[in-house]
Design a protein around this motif. Structure first.
Motif, PDB file in Angstrom:
ATOM      1  N   LEU A   1       7.162  13.069  -1.809  1.00 16.52           N
ATOM      2  CA  LEU A   1       6.200  13.817  -2.620  1.00 16.52           C
ATOM      3  C   LEU A   1       5.926  13.100  -3.934  1.00 16.52           C
ATOM      4  CD1 LEU A   1       4.500  16.373  -3.090  1.00 16.52           C
ATOM      5  CD2 LEU A   1       6.553  17.427  -4.058  1.00 16.52           C
ATOM      6  N   HIS A   2       6.977  12.617  -4.575  1.00 14.14           N
ATOM      7  CA  HIS A   2       6.813  11.878  -5.831  1.00 14.14           C
ATOM      8  C   HIS A   2       5.982  10.617  -5.610  1.00 14.14           C
ATOM      9  CE1 HIS A   2       7.662  10.078  -9.686  1.00 14.14           C
ATOM     10  NE2 HIS A   2       8.121   9.001  -9.067  1.00 14.14           N
ATOM     11  N   LEU A   3       6.244   9.921  -4.528  1.00 15.47           N
ATOM     12  CA  LEU A   3       5.507   8.699  -4.217  1.00 15.47           C
ATOM     13  C   LEU A   3       4.026   8.989  -3.997  1.00 15.47           C
ATOM     14  CD1 LEU A   3       5.893   5.657  -3.734  1.00 15.47           C
ATOM     15  CD2 LEU A   3       6.278   6.196  -1.339  1.00 15.47           C
ATOM     16  N   VAL A   4       3.719  10.053  -3.260  1.00 11.47           N
ATOM     17  CA  VAL A   4       2.320  10.414  -3.002  1.00 11.47           C
ATOM     18  C   VAL A   4       1.625  10.828  -4.292  1.00 11.47           C
ATOM     19  CG1 VAL A   4       0.849  12.120  -1.866  1.00 11.47           C
ATOM     20  CG2 VAL A   4       2.664  11.000  -0.586  1.00 11.47           C
ATOM     21  N   LEU A   5       2.274  11.648  -5.113  1.00 11.24           N
ATOM     22  CA  LEU A   5       1.650  12.102  -6.347  1.00 11.24           C
ATOM     23  C   LEU A   5       1.449  10.970  -7.341  1.00 11.24           C
ATOM     24  CD1 LEU A   5       3.387  15.550  -6.909  1.00 11.24           C
ATOM     25  CD2 LEU A   5       1.081  15.084  -6.050  1.00 11.24           C
ATOM     26  N   SER A   6       2.410  10.067  -7.440  1.00  9.64           N
ATOM     27  CA  SER A   6       2.237   8.941  -8.351  1.00  9.64           C
ATOM     28  C   SER A   6       1.143   8.008  -7.846  1.00  9.64           C
ATOM     29  CB  SER A   6       3.545   8.187  -8.555  1.00  9.64           C
ATOM     30  OG  SER A   6       3.968   7.572  -7.361  1.00  9.64           O
ATOM     31  N   GLY A   7       1.050   7.823  -6.527  1.00 11.79           N
ATOM     32  CA  GLY A   7      -0.023   7.018  -5.953  1.00 11.79           C
ATOM     33  C   GLY A   7      -1.378   7.638  -6.193  1.00 11.79           C
ATOM     34  N   ALA A   8      -1.470   8.962  -6.067  1.00 10.39           N
ATOM     35  CA  ALA A   8      -2.736   9.653  -6.329  1.00 10.39           C
ATOM     36  C   ALA A   8      -3.115   9.542  -7.799  1.00 10.39           C
ATOM     37  CB  ALA A   8      -2.622  11.116  -5.915  1.00 10.39           C
ATOM     38  N   HIS A   9      -2.132   9.609  -8.670  1.00 10.04           N
ATOM     39  CA  HIS A   9      -2.390   9.480 -10.109  1.00 10.04           C
ATOM     40  C   HIS A   9      -2.907   8.076 -10.440  1.00 10.04           C
ATOM     41  CE1 HIS A   9      -2.109  10.123 -14.351  1.00 10.04           C
ATOM     42  NE2 HIS A   9      -1.185   9.199 -14.501  1.00 10.04           N
ATOM     43  N   GLU A  10      -2.274   7.051  -9.872  1.00 12.87           N
ATOM     44  CA  GLU A  10      -2.730   5.672 -10.090  1.00 12.87           C
ATOM     45  C   GLU A  10      -4.151   5.481  -9.569  1.00 12.87           C
ATOM     46  OE1 GLU A  10       0.063   3.077  -8.225  1.00 12.87           O
ATOM     47  OE2 GLU A  10       1.719   3.753  -9.490  1.00 12.87           O
ATOM     48  N   LEU A  11      -4.433   6.041  -8.393  1.00  7.03           N
ATOM     49  CA  LEU A  11      -5.757   5.928  -7.810  1.00  7.03           C
ATOM     50  C   LEU A  11      -6.800   6.617  -8.683  1.00  7.03           C
ATOM     51  CD1 LEU A  11      -7.544   5.091  -5.396  1.00  7.03           C
ATOM     52  CD2 LEU A  11      -6.977   7.292  -4.366  1.00  7.03           C
ATOM     53  N   ALA A  12      -6.478   7.792  -9.184  1.00  9.08           N
ATOM     54  CA  ALA A  12      -7.413   8.517 -10.051  1.00  9.08           C
ATOM     55  C   ALA A  12      -7.689   7.740 -11.332  1.00  9.08           C
ATOM     56  CB  ALA A  12      -6.852   9.897 -10.378  1.00  9.08           C
ATOM     57  N   GLN A  13      -6.665   7.114 -11.894  1.00  6.39           N
ATOM     58  CA  GLN A  13      -6.870   6.318 -13.104  1.00  6.39           C
ATOM     59  C   GLN A  13      -7.779   5.130 -12.832  1.00  6.39           C
ATOM     60  OE1 GLN A  13      -2.890   5.400 -14.429  1.00  6.39           O
ATOM     61  NE2 GLN A  13      -2.959   7.004 -15.975  1.00  6.39           N
ATOM     62  N   GLU A  14      -7.593   4.468 -11.690  1.00  5.96           N
ATOM     63  CA  GLU A  14      -8.446   3.330 -11.351  1.00  5.96           C
ATOM     64  C   GLU A  14      -9.881   3.771 -11.107  1.00  5.96           C
ATOM     65  OE1 GLU A  14      -7.287   0.191  -8.652  1.00  5.96           O
ATOM     66  OE2 GLU A  14      -5.224   0.930  -8.751  1.00  5.96           O
ATOM     67  N   LEU A  15     -10.055   4.907 -10.446  1.00  9.16           N
ATOM     68  CA  LEU A  15     -11.400   5.371 -10.139  1.00  9.16           C
ATOM     69  C   LEU A  15     -12.171   5.778 -11.389  1.00  9.16           C
ATOM     70  CD1 LEU A  15     -10.839   7.465  -6.896  1.00  9.16           C
ATOM     71  CD2 LEU A  15     -11.910   5.229  -7.104  1.00  9.16           C
ATOM     72  N   THR A  16     -11.478   6.304 -12.393  1.00  6.88           N
ATOM     73  CA  THR A  16     -12.178   6.734 -13.602  1.00  6.88           C
ATOM     74  C   THR A  16     -12.626   5.564 -14.466  1.00  6.88           C
ATOM     75  OG1 THR A  16     -10.085   7.020 -14.773  1.00  6.88           O
ATOM     76  CG2 THR A  16     -11.030   8.976 -13.721  1.00  6.88           C
ATOM     77  N   THR A  17     -12.039   4.383 -14.259  1.00 12.45           N
ATOM     78  CA  THR A  17     -12.418   3.233 -15.077  1.00 12.45           C
ATOM     79  C   THR A  17     -13.634   2.504 -14.517  1.00 12.45           C
ATOM     80  OG1 THR A  17     -10.900   1.757 -13.916  1.00 12.45           O
ATOM     81  CG2 THR A  17     -10.068   2.867 -15.895  1.00 12.45           C
ATOM     82  N   HIS A  18     -14.020   2.789 -13.273  1.00 17.51           N
ATOM     83  CA  HIS A  18     -15.138   2.088 -12.637  1.00 17.51           C
ATOM     84  C   HIS A  18     -16.292   3.049 -12.401  1.00 17.51           C
ATOM     85  CE1 HIS A  18     -12.743  -1.469 -12.078  1.00 17.51           C
ATOM     86  NE2 HIS A  18     -11.790  -0.744 -11.514  1.00 17.51           N
ATOM     87  N   ARG A  19     -17.496   2.559 -12.618  1.00 18.89           N
ATOM     88  CA  ARG A  19     -18.698   3.364 -12.391  1.00 18.89           C
ATOM     89  C   ARG A  19     -19.526   2.848 -11.213  1.00 18.89           C
ATOM     90  NH1 ARG A  19     -17.264   7.718 -14.704  1.00 18.89           N
ATOM     91  NH2 ARG A  19     -16.954   7.592 -16.931  1.00 18.89           N
ATOM     92  N   ASP A  20     -19.333   1.607 -10.837  1.00 18.83           N
ATOM     93  CA  ASP A  20     -20.088   1.011  -9.752  1.00 18.83           C
ATOM     94  C   ASP A  20     -19.553   1.505  -8.409  1.00 18.83           C
ATOM     95  OD1 ASP A  20     -21.842  -0.641  -8.367  1.00 18.83           O
ATOM     96  OD2 ASP A  20     -20.431  -2.325  -8.360  1.00 18.83           O
TER      97      ASP A  20
ATOM     98  N   THR B   1       0.826  -1.200   0.000  1.00 14.89           N
ATOM     99  CA  THR B   1       0.000   0.000   0.000  1.00 14.89           C
ATOM    100  C   THR B   1       0.867   1.260   0.000  1.00 14.89           C
ATOM    101  OG1 THR B   1      -0.105   0.145   2.403  1.00 14.89           O
ATOM    102  CG2 THR B   1      -1.786  -1.205   1.314  1.00 14.89           C
ATOM    103  N   LEU B   2       0.226   2.360  -0.307  1.00 14.35           N
ATOM    104  CA  LEU B   2       0.927   3.644  -0.334  1.00 14.35           C
ATOM    105  C   LEU B   2       1.470   3.993   1.044  1.00 14.35           C
ATOM    106  CD1 LEU B   2       1.713   6.226  -1.845  1.00 14.35           C
ATOM    107  CD2 LEU B   2      -0.539   7.136  -1.288  1.00 14.35           C
ATOM    108  N   ILE B   3       0.693   3.722   2.081  1.00  7.08           N
ATOM    109  CA  ILE B   3       1.148   4.012   3.444  1.00  7.08           C
ATOM    110  C   ILE B   3       2.385   3.198   3.788  1.00  7.08           C
ATOM    111  CG2 ILE B   3       0.505   3.898   5.889  1.00  7.08           C
ATOM    112  CD1 ILE B   3      -0.978   6.084   4.429  1.00  7.08           C
ATOM    113  N   ALA B   4       2.390   1.925   3.424  1.00  8.97           N
ATOM    114  CA  ALA B   4       3.547   1.066   3.706  1.00  8.97           C
ATOM    115  C   ALA B   4       4.776   1.547   2.937  1.00  8.97           C
ATOM    116  CB  ALA B   4       3.224  -0.379   3.349  1.00  8.97           C
ATOM    117  N   ARG B   5       4.583   1.960   1.687  1.00  5.65           N
ATOM    118  CA  ARG B   5       5.726   2.468   0.912  1.00  5.65           C
ATOM    119  C   ARG B   5       6.270   3.760   1.512  1.00  5.65           C
ATOM    120  NH1 ARG B   5       3.504   2.450  -5.080  1.00  5.65           N
ATOM    121  NH2 ARG B   5       1.530   2.315  -4.025  1.00  5.65           N
ATOM    122  N   LEU B   6       5.373   4.644   1.973  1.00  8.94           N
ATOM    123  CA  LEU B   6       5.823   5.885   2.608  1.00  8.94           C
ATOM    124  C   LEU B   6       6.583   5.603   3.905  1.00  8.94           C
ATOM    125  CD1 LEU B   6       2.817   8.298   2.059  1.00  8.94           C
ATOM    126  CD2 LEU B   6       5.146   8.609   1.228  1.00  8.94           C
ATOM    127  N   CYS B   7       6.084   4.656   4.693  1.00  4.29           N
ATOM    128  CA  CYS B   7       6.776   4.290   5.936  1.00  4.29           C
ATOM    129  C   CYS B   7       8.161   3.722   5.647  1.00  4.29           C
ATOM    130  CB  CYS B   7       5.945   3.293   6.720  1.00  4.29           C
ATOM    131  SG  CYS B   7       4.475   4.023   7.466  1.00  4.29           S
TER     132      CYS B   7
END
Length: 68
Positions: A39-58, A2-8
């Motif tokens: 910062l790079h890790l958080v922004l890349s994680g947010a970008h990945e999350l946004a891409q996943e969220l846009t592909t799902h409608r349910d 997870t993003l939290i584990a990578r940040l830790c």
């Protein structure tokens, strides 16, 4: 992982590097480098999350992605 584990993990590595270098002029540079990596890790994680969220409608799939 997870993003939290990578940040830790990154935070722990940065603290270890600062301890290893000791009290020198390079310690501030290491802090900046560690902060930029985080910062790079958080922004890349947010970008990945946004891409996943846009592909799902349910809503259940979106909720599962956010929990993950």
């Amino acid at each position: 992982m997870t993003l939290i584990a990578r940040l830790c993990a990154l935070c722990a590595v940065c603290a270890l590097m600062q301890t290893a270098i000791g009290e020198t002029d390079g310690q501030g540079g290491l802090r900046m480098l560690g902060g930029l990596l985080m910062l790079h890790l958080v922004l890349s994680g947010a970008h990945e999350l946004a891409q996943e969220l846009t592909t799902h409608r349910d809503l259940m799939q979106i909720f599962e992605i956010l929990v993950k």
